[in-house]
Design a protein around this motif. Structure first.
Motif, PDB file in Angstrom:
ATOM      1  N   LEU A 253       0.826  -1.204   0.000  1.00  0.00           N
ATOM      2  CA  LEU A 253       0.000   0.000   0.000  1.00  0.00           C
ATOM      3  C   LEU A 253       0.865   1.261   0.000  1.00  0.00           C
ATOM      4  N   ALA A 254       1.996   1.214   0.711  1.00  0.00           N
ATOM      5  CA  ALA A 254       2.911   2.356   0.711  1.00  0.00           C
ATOM      6  C   ALA A 254       3.411   2.632  -0.706  1.00  0.00           C
ATOM      7  N   LEU A 255       3.757   1.564  -1.426  1.00  0.00           N
ATOM      8  CA  LEU A 255       4.210   1.725  -2.806  1.00  0.00           C
ATOM      9  C   LEU A 255       3.078   2.242  -3.683  1.00  0.00           C
ATOM     10  N   GLY A 256       1.853   1.737  -3.458  1.00  0.00           N
ATOM     11  CA  GLY A 256       0.704   2.167  -4.231  1.00  0.00           C
ATOM     12  C   GLY A 256       0.345   3.615  -3.990  1.00  0.00           C
ATOM     13  N   VAL A 257       0.509   4.083  -2.759  1.00  0.00           N
ATOM     14  CA  VAL A 257       0.253   5.493  -2.460  1.00  0.00           C
ATOM     15  C   VAL A 257       1.276   6.380  -3.163  1.00  0.00           C
ATOM     16  N   MET A 258       2.546   5.962  -3.141  1.00  0.00           N
ATOM     17  CA  MET A 258       3.609   6.828  -3.626  1.00  0.00           C
ATOM     18  C   MET A 258       3.682   6.908  -5.145  1.00  0.00           C
ATOM     19  N   LEU A 259       3.349   5.838  -5.879  1.00  0.00           N
ATOM     20  CA  LEU A 259       3.576   5.877  -7.329  1.00  0.00           C
ATOM     21  C   LEU A 259       2.836   7.013  -8.027  1.00  0.00           C
ATOM     22  N   PRO A 260       1.526   7.201  -7.831  1.00  0.00           N
ATOM     23  CA  PRO A 260       0.870   8.334  -8.508  1.00  0.00           C
ATOM     24  C   PRO A 260       1.465   9.687  -8.102  1.00  0.00           C
ATOM     25  N   LEU A 261       1.903   9.811  -6.855  1.00  0.00           N
ATOM     26  CA  LEU A 261       2.524  11.061  -6.423  1.00  0.00           C
ATOM     27  C   LEU A 261       3.855  11.279  -7.132  1.00  0.00           C
ATOM     28  N   LEU A 262       4.642  10.211  -7.278  1.00  0.00           N
ATOM     29  CA  LEU A 262       5.911  10.324  -7.987  1.00  0.00           C
ATOM     30  C   LEU A 262       5.681  10.660  -9.454  1.00  0.00           C
ATOM     31  N   MET A 263       4.626  10.087 -10.047  1.00  0.00           N
ATOM     32  CA  MET A 263       4.311  10.399 -11.441  1.00  0.00           C
ATOM     33  C   MET A 263       3.865  11.855 -11.582  1.00  0.00           C
ATOM     34  N   LEU A 264       3.145  12.358 -10.598  1.00  0.00           N
ATOM     35  CA  LEU A 264       2.741  13.765 -10.607  1.00  0.00           C
ATOM     36  C   LEU A 264       3.967  14.667 -10.564  1.00  0.00           C
ATOM     37  N   VAL A 265       4.915  14.307  -9.708  1.00  0.00           N
ATOM     38  CA  VAL A 265       6.148  15.090  -9.620  1.00  0.00           C
ATOM     39  C   VAL A 265       6.934  14.989 -10.927  1.00  0.00           C
ATOM     40  N   ASP A 266       6.919  13.819 -11.559  1.00  0.00           N
ATOM     41  CA  ASP A 266       7.578  13.669 -12.861  1.00  0.00           C
ATOM     42  C   ASP A 266       7.059  14.711 -13.851  1.00  0.00           C
ATOM     43  N   VAL A 267       5.728  14.822 -13.924  1.00  0.00           N
ATOM     44  CA  VAL A 267       5.111  15.774 -14.855  1.00  0.00           C
ATOM     45  C   VAL A 267       5.512  17.210 -14.496  1.00  0.00           C
ATOM     46  N   ALA A 268       5.518  17.505 -13.196  1.00  0.00           N
ATOM     47  CA  ALA A 268       5.818  18.864 -12.749  1.00  0.00           C
ATOM     48  C   ALA A 268       7.263  19.256 -12.999  1.00  0.00           C
TER      49      ALA A 268
ATOM     50  N   GLN B  32      20.502  15.506 -13.713  1.00  0.00           N
ATOM     51  CA  GLN B  32      19.150  15.626 -13.169  1.00  0.00           C
ATOM     52  C   GLN B  32      18.109  15.432 -14.266  1.00  0.00           C
ATOM     53  N   ALA B  33      18.334  16.041 -15.428  1.00  0.00           N
ATOM     54  CA  ALA B  33      17.381  15.917 -16.525  1.00  0.00           C
ATOM     55  C   ALA B  33      17.281  14.471 -17.001  1.00  0.00           C
ATOM     56  N   ASN B  34      18.415  13.773 -17.062  1.00  0.00           N
ATOM     57  CA  ASN B  34      18.391  12.356 -17.443  1.00  0.00           C
ATOM     58  C   ASN B  34      17.533  11.543 -16.481  1.00  0.00           C
ATOM     59  N   THR B  35      17.715  11.762 -15.181  1.00  0.00           N
ATOM     60  CA  THR B  35      16.967  10.974 -14.204  1.00  0.00           C
ATOM     61  C   THR B  35      15.469  11.298 -14.271  1.00  0.00           C
ATOM     62  N   VAL B  36      15.130  12.560 -14.492  1.00  0.00           N
ATOM     63  CA  VAL B  36      13.713  12.931 -14.607  1.00  0.00           C
ATOM     64  C   VAL B  36      13.074  12.170 -15.762  1.00  0.00           C
ATOM     65  N   LEU B  37      13.716  12.158 -16.926  1.00  0.00           N
ATOM     66  CA  LEU B  37      13.149  11.493 -18.091  1.00  0.00           C
ATOM     67  C   LEU B  37      13.109   9.972 -17.905  1.00  0.00           C
ATOM     68  N   ILE B  38      14.197   9.403 -17.404  1.00  0.00           N
ATOM     69  CA  ILE B  38      14.282   7.948 -17.231  1.00  0.00           C
ATOM     70  C   ILE B  38      13.191   7.453 -16.293  1.00  0.00           C
ATOM     71  N   PHE B  39      13.026   8.114 -15.152  1.00  0.00           N
ATOM     72  CA  PHE B  39      12.072   7.608 -14.171  1.00  0.00           C
ATOM     73  C   PHE B  39      10.635   8.017 -14.480  1.00  0.00           C
ATOM     74  N   THR B  40      10.455   9.025 -15.321  1.00  0.00           N
ATOM     75  CA  THR B  40       9.109   9.271 -15.839  1.00  0.00           C
ATOM     76  C   THR B  40       8.656   8.059 -16.645  1.00  0.00           C
ATOM     77  N   ALA B  41       9.534   7.565 -17.508  1.00  0.00           N
ATOM     78  CA  ALA B  41       9.196   6.405 -18.339  1.00  0.00           C
ATOM     79  C   ALA B  41       9.039   5.140 -17.499  1.00  0.00           C
ATOM     80  N   ILE B  42       9.945   4.911 -16.552  1.00  0.00           N
ATOM     81  CA  ILE B  42       9.868   3.706 -15.721  1.00  0.00           C
ATOM     82  C   ILE B  42       8.616   3.722 -14.858  1.00  0.00           C
ATOM     83  N   ASN B  43       8.258   4.872 -14.313  1.00  0.00           N
ATOM     84  CA  ASN B  43       7.045   4.950 -13.491  1.00  0.00           C
ATOM     85  C   ASN B  43       5.791   4.685 -14.304  1.00  0.00           C
TER      86      ASN B  43
END
Length: 251
Positions: free
Chosen positions: A46-61, A172-183
């Motif tokens: 559940l902790a992982l489930g709560v965090m994933l949409p939030l991390l994806m939101l931050v990815d977009v931002a 930083q830009a590489n990690t933002v793009l990479i983890f946007t796709a992975i998420n």
């Protein structure tokens, strides 16, 4: 069952801010500390489930401030490696129980601290020259796996990215793009594995402003605050939470 109590939000709110700061300004490496903190008070899935949409939101931002500042061949290589890593992580999660996940998240948390301290003290040295391309694909696979089971894809990705000796902003830009796709790749298997519920959805709505605030702070801090200050706090948080999760999982 996720109980949306004031006690939950007292922990989850700061955790979401912390995740946003990490992803927004410091290479995503410590964002998984938020999941480790939440796993202290709710079941790890559940902790992982709560965090994933939030991390994806931050990815977009955070895509816009770093738009096209990444190195596309490097990011593409690691994204292609990350997809099979996500599949391996999904298969592992399906066969694991919550205590196994607590121990694994705890071990990854402590391992991150040891790895970072080893780098800062010179005990662990990043390759003097850039690692070969196959190492980038392998790092992407490991990042996909650890990201799936604990949102901790940052450290394995950093091993390869730091060897390239890029600027702080390109890294930083590489990690933002990479983890946007992975998420994005993680979202569907998370749903099939039952990690999203009505309660996690309500928690996401309530925590979204905290995550966005953290992302805004992180982007500002990226250009103003030395990394060592941010990571000093991270080491303390991860050492405490990692030790507690290992203890809970084993006992």
């Amino acid at each position: 069952m996720l109980d949306l109590t004031w006690a939950f939000f007292a922990i989850a709110g700061p955790a979401a801010i912390f995740a946003g700061i990490s992803k927004g300004g410091f290479g995503s490496g410590a964002a998984f500390a938020a999941s480790s903190i939440l796993a202290l008070v709710v079941e790890p899935g559940l902790a992982l489930g709560v965090m994933l949409p939030l991390l994806m939101l931050v990815d977009v931002a955070t895509l816009r401030p770093y738009w096209r500042k990444w190195h596309w061949p490097t990011a593409r290589l690691m994204i292609l490696g990350g997809v099979p890593g996500v599949a391996i992580g999904a298969a592992f999660y399906a066969q694991s129980n919550p205590d196994v996940l607590r121990v694994l998240i705890g071990v990854i948390s402590i391992g991150f601290v040891i790895w970072q301290l080893g780098r800062s003290r010179g005990w662990i040295r990043i390759a003097a020259s850039a690692l070969p391309r196959w190492a980038g694909g392998l790092a992407g696979t490991v990042a996909g796996f650890t990201s799936f089971v604990s949102h901790a894809g940052g450290p394995p990705a950093a091993v390869y990215l730091l060897s390239l000796k890029t600027t702080k902003t390109e890294y930083q830009a590489n990690t933002v793009l990479i983890f946007t796709a992975i998420n994005i790749a993680k979202f569907v298997p998370y749903a099939f594995l039952g990690m999203f519920t009505a309660e996690t959805g309500l928690a996401n709505l309530a925590l979204a402003p905290f995550a966005l605030l953290g992302a805004w702070i992180g982007v500002k801090m990226h250009f103003m605050v030395p990394e060592r200050i941010f990571f000093a706090l991270t080491y303390v948080l991860l050492t405490v939470t990692g030790t507690k999760l290992i203890w809970d999982g084993l006992t």
